[in-house]
Design a protein around this motif. Structure first.
Motif, PDB file in Angstrom:
ATOM      1  N   VAL A 153     -13.585   5.163  -7.039  1.00  0.00           N
ATOM      2  CA  VAL A 153     -12.606   4.595  -7.597  1.00  0.00           C
ATOM      3  C   VAL A 153     -11.225   5.155  -7.146  1.00  0.00           C
ATOM      4  O   VAL A 153     -11.006   6.278  -7.414  1.00  0.00           O
ATOM      5  CB  VAL A 153     -12.487   4.330  -9.179  1.00  0.00           C
ATOM      6  N   LEU A 154     -10.418   4.415  -6.367  1.00  0.00           N
ATOM      7  CA  LEU A 154      -9.350   4.893  -5.751  1.00  0.00           C
ATOM      8  C   LEU A 154      -7.916   4.845  -6.451  1.00  0.00           C
ATOM      9  O   LEU A 154      -6.917   5.693  -6.572  1.00  0.00           O
ATOM     10  CB  LEU A 154      -8.849   4.213  -4.409  1.00  0.00           C
ATOM     11  N   GLY A 155      -7.984   3.877  -7.491  1.00  0.00           N
ATOM     12  CA  GLY A 155      -6.921   3.611  -8.527  1.00  0.00           C
ATOM     13  C   GLY A 155      -7.327   2.745  -9.427  1.00  0.00           C
ATOM     14  O   GLY A 155      -7.806   1.903  -9.128  1.00  0.00           O
ATOM     15  N   GLU A 156      -6.626   2.532 -10.621  1.00  0.00           N
ATOM     16  CA  GLU A 156      -6.869   1.571 -11.528  1.00  0.00           C
ATOM     17  C   GLU A 156      -5.857   1.544 -12.637  1.00  0.00           C
ATOM     18  O   GLU A 156      -4.879   2.188 -12.607  1.00  0.00           O
ATOM     19  CB  GLU A 156      -8.302   2.073 -12.432  1.00  0.00           C
ATOM     20  N   SER A 157      -5.659   0.719 -13.592  1.00  0.00           N
ATOM     21  CA  SER A 157      -4.978   0.504 -14.557  1.00  0.00           C
ATOM     22  C   SER A 157      -4.724   1.479 -15.608  1.00  0.00           C
ATOM     23  O   SER A 157      -5.623   2.059 -15.718  1.00  0.00           O
ATOM     24  CB  SER A 157      -5.382  -0.814 -15.332  1.00  0.00           C
ATOM     25  N   VAL A 158      -3.508   2.037 -15.995  1.00  0.00           N
ATOM     26  CA  VAL A 158      -3.202   2.963 -16.674  1.00  0.00           C
ATOM     27  C   VAL A 158      -2.782   2.459 -18.273  1.00  0.00           C
ATOM     28  O   VAL A 158      -2.857   3.129 -19.082  1.00  0.00           O
ATOM     29  CB  VAL A 158      -2.364   3.971 -16.263  1.00  0.00           C
ATOM     30  N   ASP A 159      -2.754   1.000 -18.127  1.00  0.00           N
ATOM     31  CA  ASP A 159      -2.571   0.346 -19.303  1.00  0.00           C
ATOM     32  C   ASP A 159      -2.909  -1.171 -19.288  1.00  0.00           C
ATOM     33  O   ASP A 159      -4.280  -1.193 -19.280  1.00  0.00           O
ATOM     34  CB  ASP A 159      -0.991   0.379 -19.959  1.00  0.00           C
ATOM     35  N   ASP A 160      -2.135  -2.110 -19.391  1.00  0.00           N
ATOM     36  CA  ASP A 160      -2.712  -3.389 -19.058  1.00  0.00           C
ATOM     37  C   ASP A 160      -3.231  -3.668 -17.818  1.00  0.00           C
ATOM     38  O   ASP A 160      -2.743  -3.267 -16.702  1.00  0.00           O
ATOM     39  CB  ASP A 160      -1.466  -4.400 -19.716  1.00  0.00           C
ATOM     40  N   GLN A 196      14.620 -11.701 -10.521  1.00  0.00           N
ATOM     41  CA  GLN A 196      13.823 -10.607  -9.681  1.00  0.00           C
ATOM     42  C   GLN A 196      13.267  -9.628 -10.526  1.00  0.00           C
ATOM     43  O   GLN A 196      13.833  -8.898 -11.343  1.00  0.00           O
ATOM     44  CB  GLN A 196      14.917  -9.804  -8.904  1.00  0.00           C
ATOM     45  N   PHE A 197      11.775  -9.567 -10.683  1.00  0.00           N
ATOM     46  CA  PHE A 197      10.973  -8.699 -11.360  1.00  0.00           C
ATOM     47  C   PHE A 197      10.794  -7.465 -10.759  1.00  0.00           C
ATOM     48  O   PHE A 197      10.245  -7.588  -9.488  1.00  0.00           O
ATOM     49  CB  PHE A 197       9.741  -9.473 -11.798  1.00  0.00           C
ATOM     50  N   PRO A 198      10.339  -6.549 -11.302  1.00  0.00           N
ATOM     51  CA  PRO A 198       9.973  -5.087 -10.684  1.00  0.00           C
ATOM     52  C   PRO A 198       8.727  -5.289 -10.108  1.00  0.00           C
ATOM     53  O   PRO A 198       7.744  -6.003 -10.666  1.00  0.00           O
ATOM     54  CB  PRO A 198      10.071  -4.041 -11.766  1.00  0.00           C
ATOM     55  N   ARG A 199       8.590  -4.337  -9.345  1.00  0.00           N
ATOM     56  CA  ARG A 199       7.240  -4.264  -8.757  1.00  0.00           C
ATOM     57  C   ARG A 199       6.763  -2.611  -9.010  1.00  0.00           C
ATOM     58  O   ARG A 199       6.846  -1.763  -8.530  1.00  0.00           O
ATOM     59  CB  ARG A 199       6.885  -4.213  -7.110  1.00  0.00           C
ATOM     60  N   PRO A 200       6.013  -2.723 -10.178  1.00  0.00           N
ATOM     61  CA  PRO A 200       5.576  -1.558 -10.908  1.00  0.00           C
ATOM     62  C   PRO A 200       4.862  -0.491 -10.250  1.00  0.00           C
ATOM     63  O   PRO A 200       3.887  -0.796  -9.654  1.00  0.00           O
ATOM     64  CB  PRO A 200       4.795  -1.759 -12.384  1.00  0.00           C
ATOM     65  N   MET A 201       5.164   0.664 -10.265  1.00  0.00           N
ATOM     66  CA  MET A 201       4.512   1.975  -9.568  1.00  0.00           C
ATOM     67  C   MET A 201       4.438   1.807  -8.104  1.00  0.00           C
ATOM     68  O   MET A 201       3.676   2.387  -7.300  1.00  0.00           O
ATOM     69  CB  MET A 201       3.434   1.954 -10.328  1.00  0.00           C
ATOM     70  N   THR A 202       5.162   1.097  -7.525  1.00  0.00           N
ATOM     71  CA  THR A 202       5.366   0.789  -6.055  1.00  0.00           C
ATOM     72  C   THR A 202       6.241   1.776  -5.230  1.00  0.00           C
ATOM     73  O   THR A 202       6.274   1.889  -3.986  1.00  0.00           O
ATOM     74  CB  THR A 202       5.454  -0.689  -5.417  1.00  0.00           C
ATOM     75  N   ASP A 203       7.133   2.343  -5.985  1.00  0.00           N
ATOM     76  CA  ASP A 203       8.130   3.327  -5.597  1.00  0.00           C
ATOM     77  C   ASP A 203       7.636   4.792  -5.622  1.00  0.00           C
ATOM     78  O   ASP A 203       8.638   5.428  -5.490  1.00  0.00           O
ATOM     79  CB  ASP A 203       9.547   2.930  -6.312  1.00  0.00           C
ATOM     80  N   ARG A 204       6.538   4.791  -5.658  1.00  0.00           N
ATOM     81  CA  ARG A 204       6.032   6.108  -5.793  1.00  0.00           C
ATOM     82  C   ARG A 204       4.569   6.193  -5.197  1.00  0.00           C
ATOM     83  O   ARG A 204       3.994   5.206  -5.094  1.00  0.00           O
ATOM     84  CB  ARG A 204       5.892   6.811  -7.284  1.00  0.00           C
ATOM     85  N   GLY A 206       0.392   6.819  -4.747  1.00  0.00           N
ATOM     86  CA  GLY A 206      -0.530   6.287  -5.417  1.00  0.00           C
ATOM     87  C   GLY A 206      -1.413   5.042  -5.567  1.00  0.00           C
ATOM     88  O   GLY A 206      -0.350   4.391  -5.263  1.00  0.00           O
ATOM     89  N   LEU A 207      -2.304   4.734  -6.246  1.00  0.00           N
ATOM     90  CA  LEU A 207      -2.929   3.757  -6.287  1.00  0.00           C
ATOM     91  C   LEU A 207      -3.337   3.321  -7.541  1.00  0.00           C
ATOM     92  O   LEU A 207      -3.896   2.108  -7.594  1.00  0.00           O
ATOM     93  CB  LEU A 207      -4.371   3.672  -5.154  1.00  0.00           C
ATOM     94  N   ASP A 208      -2.772   3.924  -8.600  1.00  0.00           N
ATOM     95  CA  ASP A 208      -2.872   3.476  -9.920  1.00  0.00           C
ATOM     96  C   ASP A 208      -2.134   2.062 -10.215  1.00  0.00           C
ATOM     97  O   ASP A 208      -0.909   2.045  -9.588  1.00  0.00           O
ATOM     98  CB  ASP A 208      -2.637   4.226 -10.889  1.00  0.00           C
ATOM     99  N   PHE A 209      -2.380   1.414 -11.260  1.00  0.00           N
ATOM    100  CA  PHE A 209      -1.679   0.166 -11.924  1.00  0.00           C
ATOM    101  C   PHE A 209      -0.949   0.415 -13.165  1.00  0.00           C
ATOM    102  O   PHE A 209      -1.676   0.953 -13.772  1.00  0.00           O
ATOM    103  CB  PHE A 209      -2.391  -1.018 -11.536  1.00  0.00           C
ATOM    104  N   SER A 210      -0.006  -0.280 -13.286  1.00  0.00           N
ATOM    105  CA  SER A 210       0.732  -0.440 -14.654  1.00  0.00           C
ATOM    106  C   SER A 210       1.368  -1.548 -15.018  1.00  0.00           C
ATOM    107  O   SER A 210       2.451  -1.959 -14.029  1.00  0.00           O
ATOM    108  CB  SER A 210       1.880   0.880 -14.940  1.00  0.00           C
ATOM    109  N   PHE A 211       0.694  -2.697 -15.765  1.00  0.00           N
ATOM    110  CA  PHE A 211       1.499  -3.796 -15.723  1.00  0.00           C
ATOM    111  C   PHE A 211       1.990  -3.881 -17.179  1.00  0.00           C
ATOM    112  O   PHE A 211       2.815  -5.041 -17.574  1.00  0.00           O
ATOM    113  CB  PHE A 211       0.479  -5.019 -15.553  1.00  0.00           C
ATOM    114  N   SER A 212       2.074  -3.050 -18.162  1.00  0.00           N
ATOM    115  CA  SER A 212       2.681  -3.074 -19.470  1.00  0.00           C
ATOM    116  C   SER A 212       4.229  -3.215 -19.527  1.00  0.00           C
ATOM    117  O   SER A 212       4.560  -3.927 -20.022  1.00  0.00           O
ATOM    118  CB  SER A 212       2.209  -1.948 -20.439  1.00  0.00           C
TER     119      SER A 212
END
Length: 340
Positions: A153-160, A196-204, A206-212
């Motif tokens: 697993v390279l990255g996964e959801s940290v919340d939703d 214009q909605f944000p693109r979460p965790m793309t400004d840092r 890593g490969l984890d996701f956060s959609f909450s």
């Protein structure tokens, strides 16, 4: 080897028969969507009871469709986890009963491995190794796939998860359950450039996701809007674009990190039209290829379980009848199949 596959991890009862020589022989699926619509989501107890009512008739219908009886089945595969424990127990009980009565070997399959291998059912399956993006209502993860059972697993959801964010935002827009497909349909009426909605965790890194946070941004936008249908369509479009762009950015990072040239999209969200179009457009650069399951195999289904189970049964793996269901089961804990 001819394998009967049983899928009951959540709110769909899927039964299929797969032959490693001839491919998929029969496939039946019953969805509980109408049952859970009034509640705005899956009610675990109701899901379990409905599996009990539907599973035996579906097994009988699938056998009939394939023109087989118990003598024609060489093994039983079932979803051992992860999923709702009550729903999993229905499928595992059915598998154990059939394996005992028919004197056949059985194998418990990891639900996400089933999704990950679903593109193998198509005429143009991907070759190993590849990066897999598994996106559904409960999971969003990027996986380095070197072979069957060789997963990192390279990255996964940290919340939703992505699918969960779709459903929750759809509910905020006043859409029925399941909201994800309805939000996508509403987004087709949307006009770009209004939000214009944000693109979460793309400004840092890593490969984890956060959609909450994206869901919260959507909630605040919906509360402050005029409530008109077109406005809601514009918000749905902006939200969907944000999800798709985020997933694409992370996938490109994963491909660069692994130096792979093949990407697999699987899970319920992989059926999203905008997602597929965006990823197809990205492949025009020639940097990578993308593979998807057929739409019928994006949602939970017995075909993917029959296929994945068949590979492990052929390799000599077995699950004891006394084995317990696993509502939580890390994908990386699976054993590799070196000879497949």
């Amino acid at each position: 080897m001819i394998v009967l596959g049983i899928e009951t991890s959540c709110d769909e009862t899927g039964i299929a028969i797969y032959d490693n020589q001839r491919g998929l022989l029969a496939h039946e699926l019953y969805s509980q969507v109408k049952l859970h619509t009034d509640y705005g989501g899956v009610v675990p107890e109701l899901a379990s009871r409905d599996h009990v009512r539907k599973i035996v008739p579906l097994v009988e219908r699938t056998l009939q469709s394939a023109g087989l009886d118990k003598q024609g089945i060489d093994g039983i595969a079932y979803t051992r986890g992860p999923g709702l424990i009550g729903a999993l127990l229905v499928g595992s009980s059915m598998a154990r009963a059939l394996a005992y009565a028919w004197k056949k070997p059985m194998i418990g399959v990891h639900h996400m491995e089933g999704h990950l291998l679903a593109p193998m059912l198509d005429n143009n399956p991907p070759s190993f190794p590849f990066v897999a993006l598994l996106v559904s209502g409960g999971h969003s993860m990027l996986v380095d796939v070197k072979g069957i059972g060789e997963y990192r697993v390279l990255g996964e959801s940290v919340d939703d998860a992505a699918g969960e964010a779709f459903d929750k935002t759809a509910k905020l827009l006043g859409l029925d359950y399941p909201g994800g497909p309805l939000l996508s349909k509403l987004a087709e009426e949307g006009e770009t450039g209004h939000y214009q909605f944000p693109r979460p965790m793309t400004d840092r890194p890593g490969l984890d996701f956060s959609f909450s946070g994206l869901k919260t941004f959507a909630a605040n936008t919906i509360r402050s809007c005029d409530g008109a249908h077109q406005t809601h369509a514009n918000i749905a479009l902006a939200f969907e674009e944000a999800i798709v762009d985020t997933l694409l950015i992370k996938c490109k990072r994963a491909l660069k990190q692994t130096a792979y040239k093949r990407l697999v999209l699987a899970g319920g969200v992989a059926a999203n039209k905008r997602l597929r179009a965006s990823f197809e457009n990205a492949t025009k650069s020639g940097a990578f290829e993308v593979f998807y399951p057929s739409l019928a195999y994006c949602t939970d289904n017995g075909a993917m379980i029959a296929y994945a189970g068949c590979q492990r049964l052929v390799a000599g793996q077995r699950t004891e009848i006394s084995a317990t269901s696993l509502p939580r089961w890390p994908l990386e804990n699976l054993s590799p199949l070196k000879n497949v």
